[in-house]
Scaffold this active site. Structure first.
Site, PDB file in Angstrom:
ATOM      1  N   ASP A 289     -19.172  20.427  25.820  1.00 56.87           N
ATOM      2  CA  ASP A 289     -19.569  19.568  26.796  1.00 56.87           C
ATOM      3  C   ASP A 289     -18.476  18.891  27.324  1.00 56.87           C
ATOM      4  OD1 ASP A 289     -21.148  17.588  28.152  1.00 56.87           O
ATOM      5  OD2 ASP A 289     -21.612  16.273  26.281  1.00 56.87           O
ATOM      6  N   GLU A 323     -18.670  12.187  34.150  1.00 49.01           N
ATOM      7  CA  GLU A 323     -19.874  12.348  33.839  1.00 49.01           C
ATOM      8  C   GLU A 323     -20.543  11.499  32.804  1.00 49.01           C
ATOM      9  OE1 GLU A 323     -23.790  13.696  32.339  1.00 49.01           O
ATOM     10  OE2 GLU A 323     -21.923  13.875  31.345  1.00 49.01           O
ATOM     11  N   ASP A 351     -24.161  22.368  32.282  1.00 48.02           N
ATOM     12  CA  ASP A 351     -23.602  21.331  31.146  1.00 48.02           C
ATOM     13  C   ASP A 351     -24.511  21.216  30.225  1.00 48.02           C
ATOM     14  OD1 ASP A 351     -22.532  19.057  30.203  1.00 48.02           O
ATOM     15  OD2 ASP A 351     -23.542  17.436  31.670  1.00 48.02           O
TER      16      ASP A 351
HETATM   17 ZN   LIG Z   1     -21.942  17.059  29.625  1.00 47.76          ZN
END
Ligand SMILES: [Zn+2]
Length: 459
Positions: A289, A323, A351
């Site tokens: 991530d 993000e 993602d």
């Molecule tokens: Zn992410």
């Protein structure tokens, strides 16, 4: 046969106007692209380049919160490496991001006798008073349970002991728990970590405060610690916890989205957009991530360059910033390119990690889905020919909404991803090189065909 004839024929067939086309006829419009798609798939899988690049990113720059020097340096590295790959129009696009500092933090059970709790302050949490706060714990199992017990909330530390179901559902306690508990007078909030299993790791992530409402400290604790507190409470024992958080905001700092392109040879103004977010939380190294998402989308451009492919339309890679704590990179991209939103032919976001069994998700019109499903037949050797639901993602949503842009997502297995998501365990050794290469292969092939085929994907 062009896809347009295909779509019209299939729609007519579905409406009862005639038999569905055979599988062979269905795929024949793809014949001109088969060879290059196969070359891209083979090139992506011939070595572990993608994994090595991911390891270079995560080993060198580590955790990359948007406001950190680590991310600033990773941005410079990425732009340089993109230039070295021969990518075009490489640039960084400045974005201001909020700076949150975690500081020292801890939690322990002080009654019954002392027991350290594995915890992480939630991203954006405020600080406890200097030296921490100590209070009895009130365990609740969901928002309704909190409402029922609201008379007992004032002055307590509320523990949301909510078992993981799906990320979307369970994360609502992490993002929204502090807001409701503060309204009822809680001193602080603890949240059982959002993940399917416990390995005594805490999962951080954003907490959202309501404007004008009191802000109380909020932290995630390991599943085992939540279980222990809940068992003690169920047994009628008093549980008292001491919590220290030091989180605070500092003035905004400059960050950037990293952008690179392969300019289209015939319709440079039309864009196939793809990418992931380069920032991560401040624990672990953001390998899944979303280092993985950055690398596999980047691979699509690198491999096209390597094979000398310049498709009809422009392929644009964006590694978004922040993000995780406000989606400022995505918002900035949406604003900057609002005038050209309608020129985006397809937006692809990765993602969700790359853990097998992975799949592809699409959001868009039925006609668009039909075309993308046809293209995905080229991914049969990868086992990724089925297109499910759930395209899109936080980084492409603003531009996709502005331009009514069809959206695709690479979706790694969620049960594996959320074991490590937002934890210190999100590191590169969790990721198999083959899983990463396979994801890169799929994205490269789809991106190429969408950028090359004569007509746009129907919106
Ligand atoms: Zn992410």
């Amino acid at each position: 046969m062009s896809w347009r004839v295909l779509v019209l024929t299939a729609v007519a067939a579905l409406a009862g106007a005639g038999p569905l086309l055979g599988a062979q006829t269905f795929g024949s419009w793809l014949d001109p692209y088969r060879g290059n798609a196969q070359r891209l798939i083979a090139a992506a899988q011939e070595n572990d380049f993608a994994w090595q690049r991911l390891a270079e990113l995560t080993d060198t720059y580590g955790a990359r919160p948007a406001w950190s020097e680590n991310l600033s340096r990773a941005i410079v590295w990425a732009a340089e490496a993109m230039k070295n790959d021969g990518l075009e129009n490489v640039r960084t696009e400045r974005v201001m991001v909020p700076r949150w500092v975690r500081g020292l933090e801890s939690a322990e059970i002080v009654e019954p006798p002392r027991h350290p709790i594995v915890m992480l302050g939630l991203g954006g949490t405020v600080a406890t008073p200097p030296g921490g706060l100590e209070a009895d714990v009130l365990v609740v199992s969901n928002f309704d349970d909190l409402r029922v017990k609201r008379a007992h909330v004032p002055g307590r530390i509320v523990l949301f002991d909510v078992a993981y179901t799906t990320y979307a559902e369970t994360m609502s306690y992490r993002t929204g728990g502090a807001r409701l508990a503060a309204e009822y007078g809680a001193a602080a909030v603890l949240v059982r970590s959002v993940g399917p299993i416990g390995l005594r790791t805490a999962h951080t992530g954003s907490v959202n405060y309501a404007p004008g409402q009191p802000q109380i400290p909020a932290a995630a604790i390991a599943v085992e610690d939540a279980n222990r507190i809940a068992r003690l409470a169920t047994a009628g024992r008093r549980v008292r916890v001491r919590l220290v958080t030091s989180g605070h905001m500092e003035p905004d700092v400059a960050s950037a989205n990293v952008v690179a392109e392969i300019t289209g040879r015939e319709r440079p103004e039309e864009i196939v957009l793809l990418g992931g977010h380069l920032d991560s939380w401040d624990v672990g190294t953001g390998a899944s991530d979303d280092g993985a998402g950055c690398i596999i989308t980047w691979e699509a451009l690198r491999l096209m360059k390597k094979l000398g492919l310049r498709p009809r339309r422009t392929v644009r890679l964006v590694l978004w910033t922040n993000e995780e704590h406000g989606m400022h990179g995505a918002t900035a991209y949406g604003v900057k390119y609002a005038h050209a939103a309608g020129n985006h032919v397809l937006a692809i976001e990765s993602d969700s990690g790359v853990f097998a069994p992975a799949s592809l998700g699409f959001s868009g019109s039925a006609a668009g889905r039909l075309v993308v499903s046809q293209i995905a037949t080229l991914l049969a050797p990868l086992g990724l020919q089925e297109i499910g639901a759930g395209g899109g993602g936080p980084d492409i949503d603003p531009i996709a909404q502005a331009g009514n842009v069809p959206a695709l997502a690479y979706l790694g297995d969620a049960s594996r991803l959320f074991q490590i998501h937002h934890t210190a365990a999100d590191t590169v050794e969790r990721i198999a090189p083959e899983e990463l290469s396979k994801a890169a292969a799929a994205i490269a092939a789809i991106t190429y065909v969408v950028a090359e085929m004569p007509e746009r994907i129907p919106r």
